[in-house]
Design an enzyme around this catalytic site. Structure first.
Site, PDB file in Angstrom:
ATOM      1  N   THR A  25       0.833  -1.193   0.000  1.00 46.07           N
ATOM      2  CA  THR A  25       0.000   0.000   0.000  1.00 46.07           C
ATOM      3  C   THR A  25       0.870   1.246   0.000  1.00 46.07           C
ATOM      4  O   THR A  25       1.789   1.368   0.797  1.00 46.07           O
ATOM      5  CB  THR A  25      -0.932   0.007   1.213  1.00 46.07           C
ATOM      6  OG1 THR A  25      -1.766  -1.137   1.154  1.00 46.07           O
ATOM      7  CG2 THR A  25      -1.799   1.254   1.233  1.00 46.07           C
ATOM      8  N   HIS A 175      -7.140 -10.307  -2.905  1.00 45.62           N
ATOM      9  CA  HIS A 175      -6.477 -10.200  -1.605  1.00 45.62           C
ATOM     10  C   HIS A 175      -7.315 -10.937  -0.564  1.00 45.62           C
ATOM     11  O   HIS A 175      -8.313 -10.431  -0.073  1.00 45.62           O
ATOM     12  CB  HIS A 175      -6.326  -8.731  -1.222  1.00 45.62           C
ATOM     13  CG  HIS A 175      -5.319  -8.475  -0.135  1.00 45.62           C
ATOM     14  ND1 HIS A 175      -4.842  -9.471   0.688  1.00 45.62           N
ATOM     15  CD2 HIS A 175      -4.705  -7.338   0.268  1.00 45.62           C
ATOM     16  CE1 HIS A 175      -3.971  -8.952   1.543  1.00 45.62           C
ATOM     17  NE2 HIS A 175      -3.866  -7.656   1.311  1.00 45.62           N
ATOM     18  N   ASN A 178      -4.218 -10.894   5.352  1.00 40.89           N
ATOM     19  CA  ASN A 178      -3.955  -9.702   6.169  1.00 40.89           C
ATOM     20  C   ASN A 178      -5.148  -9.141   6.929  1.00 40.89           C
ATOM     21  O   ASN A 178      -5.166  -7.962   7.280  1.00 40.89           O
ATOM     22  CB  ASN A 178      -3.338  -8.591   5.312  1.00 40.89           C
ATOM     23  CG  ASN A 178      -1.933  -8.922   4.855  1.00 40.89           C
ATOM     24  OD1 ASN A 178      -1.484 -10.061   5.008  1.00 40.89           O
ATOM     25  ND2 ASN A 178      -1.241  -7.961   4.292  1.00 40.89           N
ATOM     26  N   TYR A 180      -8.276  -8.633   5.946  1.00 38.25           N
ATOM     27  CA  TYR A 180      -9.272  -7.866   5.205  1.00 38.25           C
ATOM     28  C   TYR A 180     -10.489  -8.743   4.907  1.00 38.25           C
ATOM     29  O   TYR A 180     -10.610  -9.840   5.445  1.00 38.25           O
ATOM     30  CB  TYR A 180      -8.641  -7.250   3.965  1.00 38.25           C
ATOM     31  CG  TYR A 180      -7.511  -6.305   4.316  1.00 38.25           C
ATOM     32  CD1 TYR A 180      -7.730  -5.233   5.201  1.00 38.25           C
ATOM     33  CD2 TYR A 180      -6.225  -6.492   3.846  1.00 38.25           C
ATOM     34  CE1 TYR A 180      -6.709  -4.376   5.569  1.00 38.25           C
ATOM     35  CE2 TYR A 180      -5.186  -5.631   4.206  1.00 38.25           C
ATOM     36  CZ  TYR A 180      -5.441  -4.587   5.071  1.00 38.25           C
ATOM     37  OH  TYR A 180      -4.427  -3.743   5.452  1.00 38.25           O
ATOM     38  N   ASN A 235      -4.358  -7.196  11.893  1.00 41.59           N
ATOM     39  CA  ASN A 235      -5.723  -6.658  11.923  1.00 41.59           C
ATOM     40  C   ASN A 235      -6.651  -7.487  12.817  1.00 41.59           C
ATOM     41  O   ASN A 235      -7.827  -7.679  12.511  1.00 41.59           O
ATOM     42  CB  ASN A 235      -6.304  -6.523  10.509  1.00 41.59           C
ATOM     43  CG  ASN A 235      -5.782  -5.294   9.789  1.00 41.59           C
ATOM     44  OD1 ASN A 235      -5.577  -4.244  10.401  1.00 41.59           O
ATOM     45  ND2 ASN A 235      -5.564  -5.406   8.488  1.00 41.59           N
TER      46      ASN A 235
END
Length: 356
Positions: A25, A175, A178, A180, A235
């Site tokens: 990112t 994706h 992580n 998400y 996360n």
């Protein structure tokens, strides 16, 4: 012996090497339109010597945005501006996939337009804070996705994948890592549903399976990769039996003939080996090296057969011509591990097992 500098065919497209640039990112899509900039075209073109470039996370819909200034692929303006990026990479002989990233519960309403709020499989807030234009803010409790909204989210990914091809990308990477949205469906602490989209392993992998199938049907399976990070606590994710879940996931997807599987490795190298054996196609490994960044020693993973391709992150930031430097053993500009693992979001999230 196969080396990282040998060519490979990925989804029918020849690559000059087995060295991939990992998605990172950058938060450089300034403005309300979340459109790529000339700076981004320059940035990716500088790194076109990679066998494969995977872009930063790109939201497939407005509600999928979780950080400031991240780009989208859901409007005509975004497609047009991404075309400038892909043209620049192709002019330098590169191959580039767009990473489609819906952040789910990771984000904040202040980052979203039109009164939208973050969404997730279940209304469970993540611990921690996210960086916004007004500084760090606590994560909020997300809205639980309804059946219809889940279906629409899958459509959004398929539409964004079609937009990616229109924008000149060679393919897309979903994706699923992580912490998400896709990962949130896979993990039991974030997916507490009791319907067919949650509960047991079959229910929790369903979203990832149906989404991947939809994207593959939209643009062709040879243009689709999937990134996963089993056991990664980033996360506020908790997975107590990742082998069971991810082996089931790979079994469901093995027959699709995807371009590749991209594993963001945790500290469990045994699990990496199990997933490598379970996956019949191209296996891209982003090795676990925390707290250091991935260095030249990772090239041996291809030679040893642990992976078909190896992905580098922070070292690509410091060395745009990284494959050429790797080929001659350096020299290498120093990659700042502390800055990289703090992320572009000023370190307001937890990176206990993040591999670069």
């Amino acid at each position: 012996m196969t080396t990282a500098f040998d060519p490979i065919v990925l989804g029918g497209k020849p690559l000059t090497s087995r060295i991939a640039m990992a998605p990172m990112t950058r938060s450089r899509a300034y403005g309300l339109g979340a459109e790529p900039t000339e700076l981004m075209a320059t940035y990716y073109a500088q790194r076109a010597g990679a066998g494969l470039i995977v872009t930063e996370g790109i939201q497939p819909s407005p509600v999928g945005q979780g950080y400031p200034n991240t780009p989208g692929l859901h409007s005509a303006g975004q497609v047009a501006r991404w075309r400038q990026v892909t043209d620049a990479v192709h002019a330098e002989g590169g191959v580039i996939f767009a990473q489609l990233m819906h952040t789910g519960r990771i984000g904040h309403p202040s980052l979203l337009p039109d009164g939208l709020v973050p969404v997730a499989p279940s209304p469970v807030a993540a611990k921690g804070r996210v960086f916004t234009h007004d500084g760090p803010k606590d994560f909020v409790t997300p809205t639980e996705l309804s059946e219809a909204e889940i279906r629409q989210t899958i459509v959004d990914f398929a539409d964004a994948s079609r937009n990616a091809i229109e924008a000149g990308f060679d393919g897309v990477e979903i994706h699923g890592a992580n912490g998400y949205l896709v990962h949130q469906f896979l993990a039991p602490n974030t997916n507490r549903r009791t319907d067919s989209w949650g509960g047991d392993t079959e229910g929790r992998i369903r979203f990832a399976v149906e989404l991947t199938r939809a994207v593959a049907e939209e643009i062709g399976s040879d243009r689709v990769g999937l990134r996963i990070s089993p056991g990664n606590r980033y996360n506020d994710i908790a997975e107590d039996r990742p082998a069971e879940v991810y082996e089931a996931l790979l079994a469901e997807l093995a027959g699709l003939d995807l371009a590749y599987l991209h594993l963001m490795e945790g500290p469990d190298r045994e699990l990496t080996g199990r997933l490598r054996k379970a996956w019949p196609g191209t296996f891209v490994l982003n090795p676990f090296t925390y707290p250091e960044v991935t260095g030249p020693e990772a090239l041996a993973l291809v030679e040893d057969g642990a992976a078909d391709m190896v992905a580098f992150g922070a070292l690509f930031l410091a060395n745009p011509d990284l494959p050429a430097r790797l080929a001659v053993g350096g020299p290498f500009n120093t990659a700042d591990a502390a800055t990289f693992y703090g992320g572009d979001h000023r370190g307001y999230t937890d990176y206990p097992t993040l591999g670069a």
